[in-house]
Design a protein around this motif. Structure first.
Motif, PDB file in Angstrom:
ATOM      1  N   ASP C  46       0.824  -1.325  -0.370  1.00  0.00           N
ATOM      2  CA  ASP C  46      -0.005   0.141   0.014  1.00  0.00           C
ATOM      3  C   ASP C  46       0.866   1.363  -0.445  1.00  0.00           C
ATOM      4  OD1 ASP C  46      -2.037   2.023  -0.587  1.00  0.00           O
ATOM      5  OD2 ASP C  46      -2.986   1.317   2.568  1.00  0.00           O
ATOM      6  N   PRO C  49       5.342   4.214  -5.506  1.00  0.00           N
ATOM      7  CA  PRO C  49       7.182   3.493  -5.350  1.00  0.00           C
ATOM      8  C   PRO C  49       7.430   5.439  -5.944  1.00  0.00           C
ATOM      9  CG  PRO C  49       6.297   2.391  -7.306  1.00  0.00           C
ATOM     10  CD  PRO C  49       5.246   2.549  -6.333  1.00  0.00           C
ATOM     11  N   HIS C  50       6.846   5.542  -5.952  1.00  0.00           N
ATOM     12  CA  HIS C  50       6.990   7.682  -6.231  1.00  0.00           C
ATOM     13  C   HIS C  50       7.336   8.020  -5.552  1.00  0.00           C
ATOM     14  CE1 HIS C  50       5.874  11.669  -8.495  1.00  0.00           C
ATOM     15  NE2 HIS C  50       7.102  10.867  -8.334  1.00  0.00           N
ATOM     16  N   LEU C  72      -0.228   6.724 -11.440  1.00  0.00           N
ATOM     17  CA  LEU C  72       0.549   5.949 -11.593  1.00  0.00           C
ATOM     18  C   LEU C  72      -0.189   4.788 -11.123  1.00  0.00           C
ATOM     19  CD1 LEU C  72       3.379   7.105 -10.689  1.00  0.00           C
ATOM     20  CD2 LEU C  72       4.720   5.864 -10.501  1.00  0.00           C
ATOM     21  N   ARG C  82       0.908   1.775 -16.192  1.00  0.00           N
ATOM     22  CA  ARG C  82       1.260   3.444 -16.764  1.00  0.00           C
ATOM     23  C   ARG C  82       1.693   4.435 -16.043  1.00  0.00           C
ATOM     24  NH1 ARG C  82      -3.932   7.562 -17.233  1.00  0.00           N
ATOM     25  NH2 ARG C  82      -2.754   9.001 -18.213  1.00  0.00           N
ATOM     26  N   VAL C  83       2.378   5.069 -16.229  1.00  0.00           N
ATOM     27  CA  VAL C  83       2.801   6.348 -15.844  1.00  0.00           C
ATOM     28  C   VAL C  83       2.844   7.493 -16.642  1.00  0.00           C
ATOM     29  CG1 VAL C  83       5.226   7.774 -15.213  1.00  0.00           C
ATOM     30  CG2 VAL C  83       4.479   5.097 -15.015  1.00  0.00           C
ATOM     31  N   PRO C  90       9.592   2.439 -16.182  1.00  0.00           N
ATOM     32  CA  PRO C  90      10.567   2.294 -15.677  1.00  0.00           C
ATOM     33  C   PRO C  90      10.798   1.113 -15.607  1.00  0.00           C
ATOM     34  CG  PRO C  90       9.989   4.212 -14.594  1.00  0.00           C
ATOM     35  CD  PRO C  90       9.041   3.869 -14.805  1.00  0.00           C
ATOM     36  N   SER C  92      11.853   0.086 -12.267  1.00  0.00           N
ATOM     37  CA  SER C  92      11.216  -0.411 -11.045  1.00  0.00           C
ATOM     38  C   SER C  92       9.629  -0.026 -10.345  1.00  0.00           C
ATOM     39  CB  SER C  92      12.434   1.021  -9.579  1.00  0.00           C
ATOM     40  OG  SER C  92      12.457   1.796 -10.720  1.00  0.00           O
ATOM     41  N   ALA C  93       9.258   0.215 -11.229  1.00  0.00           N
ATOM     42  CA  ALA C  93       7.711   0.567 -11.218  1.00  0.00           C
ATOM     43  C   ALA C  93       6.758  -0.604 -11.227  1.00  0.00           C
ATOM     44  CB  ALA C  93       7.164   1.663 -12.625  1.00  0.00           C
ATOM     45  N   TRP C  94       7.213  -0.888 -10.018  1.00  0.00           N
ATOM     46  CA  TRP C  94       6.286  -2.310  -9.497  1.00  0.00           C
ATOM     47  C   TRP C  94       5.769  -2.144  -8.164  1.00  0.00           C
ATOM     48  CZ3 TRP C  94       8.260  -5.142  -5.773  1.00  0.00           C
ATOM     49  CH2 TRP C  94       9.877  -5.005  -5.230  1.00  0.00           C
TER      50      TRP C  94
END
Lengths: 352, 352, 352
Positions: C46, C49-50, C72, C82-83, C90, C92-94
């Protein structure tokens, strides 16, 4: 520590201060503000150097402030005038007096080196004096967040599509690219959303019948003043970037005051180029702003609450971060400058 | 740690304690107090040595205290009498029993070495037995402050002019010098304000028509008992310092109990030499005392709150601090004495 | 850190979860749970990561979860879809996706290594499918206590005599010895109280006229599932240990979920072999359980509060601690196993 000290910050709206002793905390410093009998604002350290009682628990005797415990009395310049029970005044009997400046209904305070407190540096806008513009004061929003997270938000037009869907944003702007530039210590982020339905705010105040061109220009004057120039014009007018006065145009002003590393105050207001004599329109606009700024507050406080836990991962950087990243560089430069000796000597020539 | 252990402290007013289990915290120690069936007060460590449940969550079985989790049962001397589910009693099954002494409607507790708990050291005043005096119990004021800041206040006649302007002080005393002396472990600070209007308290209870001579003698019996002898007499009587019984005279007693480093309880009461049979006058006096002591509480709690921030400067010392400074020296001596080995051996002769 | 990760924990009762975003904290990890449009439960980290905004502050778009700050968007497997403002994603977007399993109206979550999340390990009881038994859900009790103190309590039949005197215990059992055994990772503590008056619970539900034989079998399946088999039968029937179905018999189930080191949730329910169609009897039984479990909560929270102070002494160990001691050994083994490399290589032969 992330506080830039050599800058003017908003202590509060002018009418907030009177003859009563008003305690404030700015950058973790406790400050007491009052007006002299002549109405001039004074800000002193809110702590007696004797037993640490807040001086705001004492009382004014004329223009002097008497401590509520043993009666030590301080003048408007912070110098001790009286220590009951003794005739001499110890040299260390003083409190700090903060430079103040009052203009446009705002009391500004200087937190840094006194000799650098130049009133010419106080933020101002020519539109305050322009008869084509109407200024309208807003609120003081207390936010449980570091002020830089709030400043990030004010270099970041991208968030409005997601955070303010009913007022300032709509889905049409979600993927529109953002321009980003630095002008001295000001970070400018902007974008135009051309030929799209108006957002809630301009539906309410623009009387637009078809699509509009909408602009957002965010000027973040580091560290703590933001001017958001935003507006809309009917798309069939096809106005140019410098013809924004032809549309419905507003300046939303945010003055950020860091209270502590985890709390800030956002004093906000607006200027508008429509309904100049319509106070009631100004209030209705502020209702919309309050909705939007409470949405920002909820987001920023949820993020600040997470900061109590160390992050599990390195933060992800994405394209829309360019404005905030630029801001952080400006802030880092300002902090670096303040940590350097202010009157550097020529380096001593090494004897060879 | 600022607690002097080898001293009698007030656990509470006697009527507070009965057959119910009353939890107290003194010097960060959790204590449970109850009365035996015969009415004798008992104080034990309020924590079962098994799982740390407060014993005050358990129940009395006769004069024994049964833990509410697994039924371990302790006698009035703290020794374990029963461990359900086994027939043997482990040697470490005990809790501490605190020496108590009850007199003048007050329950006293000894927090230090048991063998030093001499009832002869319990504070007393001959006026309790003197038919010319009427004692009157007061309240237990909980104050979010270290007890020494409170004790400072009780070596400090100077504060009354500023903290208690409507009851115990007035501006006439602001600059009157203070005498300060040490008698063993008692700090005595005093002053006379001659030929001045009466303060609020003596306006209410003295029936004075003109100016009065007013005295304040503060006896701080370190660490935790204060007797404030104060009163007024008509100035034209010109009484001597040792003729105070000729005026309206009170003893305000304060018994300080340290709860933690940042919390204390002040049990206070008075004795008076007027209106001996007039209970209602005693209550009206207590109303005035309550106003004054709440003013002290507000000051002391504001100062304690500041202690959460490290001080920016060294504290300023002024003339009226002599009493508190003397007190701090007495306390330091008592702490030093407690930290030394109590039965020191002769130093071993070094072989030469 | 006392958390065993490779285990199924109860996330909540199934009906608790729907299309709304439900935030949970388990083992200090922030998790958001929702159901897909098809009704399948999903659990993700929850936190975006941004900027670390809780994703539960965002919204569902179909079966994808969109962050409420910059949009995101993450799929049910935690991968970013989607970003906004950029076309690339990227690496690392998970966010983490947690294995889930749903059965018997309970949503289970796996907190450890994904590849070990075997649904066959989810706790189950054959009696759920047995027509001679009626299951009945209870509550989710939030307890300010480390989960192991709670688990201790569920290996400890001795406490019922003292903590639950009106419902589950009475004085007859105070000194009855307890059997204690380990079966793999299950700790079994039990005792029979023969020929004694029934406890409150069986007075209410058993219609017993004379003395009863009462049993308690506590099965603690480490780390976090407890089954308490307890019941009563008329003493003159003289049933054997394996004839418990002849009496009034219940299984009280406790599913412990560690929220943090000092907070836990106890989801509890029961199965009974009487009043199978009598829902109202089930509710009346739950009223009795609620009384008893609130008594446990009060005890455990008082103990946890004490943990803020370092203990003054080593804890006393007594005979009835055998069950909890055994549990702590099982937990220590499980933690030890988790801290070891899971796929150990043969040690490299040192070249001699």
């Amino acid at each position: 520590m992330t506080f830039v000290r050599n800058a003017w910050y908003v202590a509060g709206w002018s009418p907030t201060f009177g003859r009563e002793l008003t305690p404030l905390t700015i950058m973790d410093e406790d400050i007491v503000v009052f007006r002299t009998e002549a109405g001039k604002a004074v800000a002193l350290t809110d702590e007696c150097p004797h037993k640490r009682l807040p001086l705001s628990k004492g009382k004014l005797i004329g223009d002097s402030l008497q401590c509520g415990y043993h009666g030590l009395t301080f003048g408007c310049d912070g110098k001790c005038l009286r220590v009951p029970g003794q005739s001499n005044l110890p040299p260390s009997a003083w409190v700090r007096a903060y430079p103040l400046h009052e203009a446009r209904g705002i009391l500004w305070i200087w937190m840094g080196e006194v000799e650098k407190a130049d009133p010419a540096l106080v933020f101002d806008l020519p539109e305050f004096d322009d008869p084509r513009w109407a200024p309208h004061h807003g609120d003081a929003l207390q936010i449980e967040s570091n002020y830089l997270a709030l400043a990030d938000n004010l270099c970041d037009p991208a968030h409005v599509s997601f955070v303010h869907p009913t007022t300032l944003g709509n889905p049409e702007s979600e993927d529109v690219p953002i321009d980003c530039a630095r002008e001295g210590r000001t970070v400018v982020t902007s974008r135009w959303i051309r030929d799209a339905p108006p957002v809630g705010f301009f539906k309410a105040f623009g009387n637009f019948e078809g699509n509009v061109d909408r602009w957002h220009y965010y000027y973040l004057h580091a560290p703590c003043v933001a001017v958001i120039d935003f507006g809309s014009a009917a798309s069939d007018e096809a106005i140019g970037e410098e013809e924004r006065d032809k549309g419905v145009r507003l300046f939303a002003l945010h003055f950020l005051t860091p209270v502590s590393e985890t709390r800030s105050i956002d004093h906000w207001m607006h200027l508008r180029n429509i309904g100049l004599d319509d106070e009631e329109m100004g209030e209705r606009m502020n209702v919309q702003f309050r909705i939007a700024f409470d949405e920002d507050k909820a987001i920023l406080e949820a993020i600040q609450a997470r900061e109590a836990k160390p992050p599990a991962r390195r933060p992800l950087r994405i394209a829309v971060d360019r404005g905030p990243n630029l801001l952080r560089r400006v802030i880092a430069e300002m902090l670096e400058e303040e940590s350097s000796p202010s009157d550097e000597k020529e380096p001593v020539q090494a004897v060879s």
